[in-house]
Write an enzyme that holds these catalytic residues in place. Structure first.
Site, PDB file in Angstrom:
ATOM      1  N   HIS A  65      81.872  25.519 -46.672  1.00 19.00           N
ATOM      2  CA  HIS A  65      80.599  25.032 -47.179  1.00 19.00           C
ATOM      3  C   HIS A  65      80.800  23.760 -47.974  1.00 19.00           C
ATOM      4  O   HIS A  65      81.902  23.467 -48.440  1.00 19.00           O
ATOM      5  CB  HIS A  65      79.923  26.092 -48.056  1.00 19.00           C
ATOM      6  CG  HIS A  65      80.738  26.497 -49.247  1.00 19.00           C
ATOM      7  ND1 HIS A  65      81.766  27.404 -49.154  1.00 19.00           N
ATOM      8  CD2 HIS A  65      80.690  26.135 -50.549  1.00 19.00           C
ATOM      9  CE1 HIS A  65      82.305  27.584 -50.353  1.00 19.00           C
ATOM     10  NE2 HIS A  65      81.669  26.820 -51.216  1.00 19.00           N
ATOM     11  N   CYS A 195      82.170  27.937 -59.174  1.00 19.50           N
ATOM     12  CA  CYS A 195      83.108  27.355 -58.217  1.00 19.50           C
ATOM     13  C   CYS A 195      82.781  25.874 -58.072  1.00 19.50           C
ATOM     14  O   CYS A 195      81.725  25.421 -58.531  1.00 19.50           O
ATOM     15  CB  CYS A 195      83.035  28.075 -56.871  1.00 19.50           C
ATOM     16  SG  CYS A 195      81.457  27.887 -56.001  1.00 19.50           S
TER      17      CYS A 195
END
Length: 688
Positions: A65, A195
């Site tokens: 991603h 993250c």
């Protein structure tokens, strides 16, 4: 708002054998759906994110991603692989592949949907349904959440929504009441997950921790610091917590809220893969009364090296289960990142003073005693003495922030003290390295000693700095200081004696280090080695500084030249980056080549390393010297043998450009036949 995923974005028979091929196959579906505008540019962004941290998860899941300017709307493509594809998960290949694409300025509604999907991936019944699905339309609907969840009582942790966080906390409390004694107060944990992209891992870790808390009868309240929003935990919830868990790969925001709590500090993947272990560790630390100093301050982000994809231990100092070499690199880079601004300011001031008043300026009288406003020599002396004062902080700052990287704020005092002693005993740059490591180690050891609750408040501000400073001072003055000083003198003599082939070999090694990771750990080590020679300049040290800066300019300059002479080999985005790389390379900002290396590492990195090695070798062979630690072509007047120095940079740039053009050209011509063999008639580019 367009649908996140449609049947056209589902491939239930994904035939790709590698993660790059899988990302390309799914991304091509996004292009066909008019969700992605530039296939190669988007894949470069996916590769750059993958380089930060593998996106494979236990349970056979891969979630490549990224955020990208080449994405029109948040989009998800799903592929199911029969053979499995290696995405770096510890338990083996992934058969469920989700390619998540988010625009650079994605709206919160879309990102909330993506975060919800990330949480659902923690539900084994959801993943089982994906593995059993046979109709792409039904699978797309399942992923969109149009089918009710199997167990609706398992509420999800909503992003930053404090009311829903408290509802989850209440659910955890009920579970605790069911497993524990009637009326007993459950163990309470507050957690933060984050993250680098803030799209998937952040929310998966949150859901994993919450589910593990329910299973263990522990009340877990999670704050997700992701792309879909950031709202702080209720201060009352934090105050009532018995322990804290940070599962993060970027810096936790507003750390001071968690001061005085037992802390488990790990990477985000640990929160996904082993939440029960983290909860158990948090309980053990609370029982022992361990208070982590790292929760007491907000560490400034000195560089990408200090944040990024690294796991941390309970002191916020390094990977809990990482190899010692990884932790050591993290500690050293922390010190170097804080030292660099002192190097740049002090070194450039000194170099400017030499340009105005000549090298005799270094021996001028103190401007506090003698300063004439109308004399250029007085101004030169002023600049030199200001720069020298800044340079005087190099070793203490290096030592202090190495210790800070290991054990946070309580280690600053013993680290600075050890660095100052290193200067006193003439141990120099090497002494600062050792002093910082010693200070951090001593503080970490003291932090592990159990203390009574009444002493915890004064440990970080009084006891630890006092004890650690005394211990480090003893070691530096009595034990290791003089041997390190002897080693430093031997290194200085060796650098001064370098000539001929020895100097060229050193130049090759430094050039390779500067160009291998382009601003990463090896680059920083080579740069720190060169800067150490400027603190007490010698002819050999000045040659090293010149070679390091020259080699560091090659990668961006080479990529800028390559995108100019062979535009067709590069994407539109890379050509735009190439224009900026001219300025970045000329300014000695090696990181300007990172976008190119991330998109095609097997061709770009070896090419620029070869060019950097040529430049480093020629700079050393020519005897070029440099007293400024930064500046690129803008400090050429301060360089010894400036024309030969520029020739070395030009030669290395041409070598790197020729190699990258040759390798990229070979990639384009070799797979032409394969490019016409696609089942849909589209051209396929085969990349390593």
């Amino acid at each position: 708002m367009s649908e996140l995923i449609t049947a056209e974005l589902v491939d239930l028979d994904l035939s790709a054998a590698t993660k790059d091929a899988a990302a390309r196959s799914l991304a091509e579906r996004m292009v066909a759906a008019h969700r992605v505008t530039d296939l190669d540019g988007f894949l470069a962004d996916v590769a750059a994110r993958e380089a930060q941290m593998p996106t494979g998860l236990d349970g056979g899941i891969g979630i490549p991603h990224c955020r990208s300017e080449h994405v029109n709307a948040p989009t998800l493509a799903f592929g199911r692989s029969g053979a499995g594809i290696d995405f770096g998960a510890a338990d083996g290949p992934a058969d469920l592949i989700f390619l998540i694409a988010a625009p650079a300025g994605a709206d919160d509604d879309h990102l909330t949907i993506l975060s919800g999907l990330a949480r659902r991936l923690m539900d084994p019944e959801f993943t089982a349904a994906l593995r059993a699905g046979t109709d792409p339309r039904a699978v797309a609907a399942l992923i969109r959440g149009e089918e009710p969840p199997v167990e609706p009582e398992q509420a999800r942790v909503e992003t930053g929504n404090q009311e829903q966080e408290q509802e989850r906390a209440g659910t955890g409390a009920e579970a605790a009441g069911a497993t524990g004694a009637a009326g007993s107060v459950p163990f309470r944990i507050v957690a933060v997950t984050s993250c680098p992209t803030g799209i998937a891992h952040t929310y998966m870790a949150a859901e994993s921790l919450a589910a593990a808390g329910r299973a263990e009868g522990v009340e877990v309240t999670v704050e997700t610091q992701g792309s879909a929003g950031f709202k702080k935990l209720d201060p009352a919830v934090v105050a009532a917590a018995d322990a804290v868990i940070w599962a993060h790969d970027v810096e936790v925001r507003e750390k001071a809220r968690f001061r005085g709590k037992p802390l488990v500090d790990v990477g985000v993947k640990a929160g996904i893969n082993r939440p029960a272990e983290l909860i158990a560790e948090a309980r053990r630390k609370a029982e022992r009364g361990e208070i982590a100093a790292a929760a007491g301050s907000d560490k400034a982000s000195g560089s990408g090296d200090d944040d990024g994809d690294r796991s941390r231990d309970g002191n916020g100092s390094g990977a809990e289960h990482a190899h010692f070499g990884v932790r050591l690199r993290t500690y050293l880079m922390s010190g170097v990142s804080y030292m660099v601004p002192f190097v740049a300011a002090g070194g450039l001031l000194i170099a400017l003073s030499f340009a105005i008043g000549g090298y005799e300026t270094a021996s001028a009288k103190s401007v506090a005693d003698h300063f004439v406003w109308g004399e250029a020599d007085s101004w030169a002396a002023l600049l030199n003495q200001i720069g020298s004062a800044a340079f005087g902080f190099l070793v203490p700052v290096l030592a202090g922030y190495i210790a800070y990287g290991m054990a946070d704020r309580p280690a600053l005092v013993p680290g600075f003290v050890g660095g100052a002693i290193a200067l006193t005993v003439n141990a120099g740059f090497l002494g600062g390295l050792v002093a910082g490591l010693l200070a951090g180690a001593v503080v970490m050891a003291v932090q592990r000693v159990p203390v009574h609750a009444t002493l915890r408040g004064i440990m970080p501000v009084l006891v630890i700095p006092l004890v650690a400073s005394a211990a480090v001072g003893f070691l530096m003055f009595i034990v290791v200081g003089k041997p390190i000083a002897s080693l430093q003198n031997a290194l200085t003599d060796w650098l001064n004696g370098l000539s001929g082939s020895n100097a060229v070999i050193l130049g090759v090694v430094l050039g390779l280090m500067m160009c291998f990771d382009m601003g990463g750990p090896l680059n920083k080590v080579a740069y720190a080695f060169a800067v150490g020679g400027l603190a007490d300049p010698t002819p050999g040290g000045l040659k090293v500084m010149a070679a390091v800066m020259a080699a560091g300019m090659v990668p961006p300059l080479a990529m800028a030249l390559a995108t100019t002479v062979r535009r067709g080999l590069f994407t539109k985005t890379e050509r735009e980056n190439g224009r900026a790389a001219w300025v970045l390379g000329a300014s000695f900002i090696t990181e300007g080549a990172i976008p190119f290396a991330a998109a095609d590492p097997l061709r770009v990195i070896p090419s620029v390393m070869a060019g950097g090695a040529v430049t480093g070798a020629l700079s050393m062979a020519f005897g070029a010297t440099l007293r400024a630690p930064h500046g690129g072509v803008f400090v050429v007047p301060l360089i010894g043998e400036p024309f030969l120095y520029l020739l070395a940079i030009a030669a290395g740039t041409l070598v790197a450009t020729a190699l990258v053009v040759l390798l990229k050209g070979a990639r384009r011509t070799a797979p032409e036949a394969a490019g016409d063999a696609g089942a849909d008639g589209s051209r396929v580019t085969v990349a390593a």
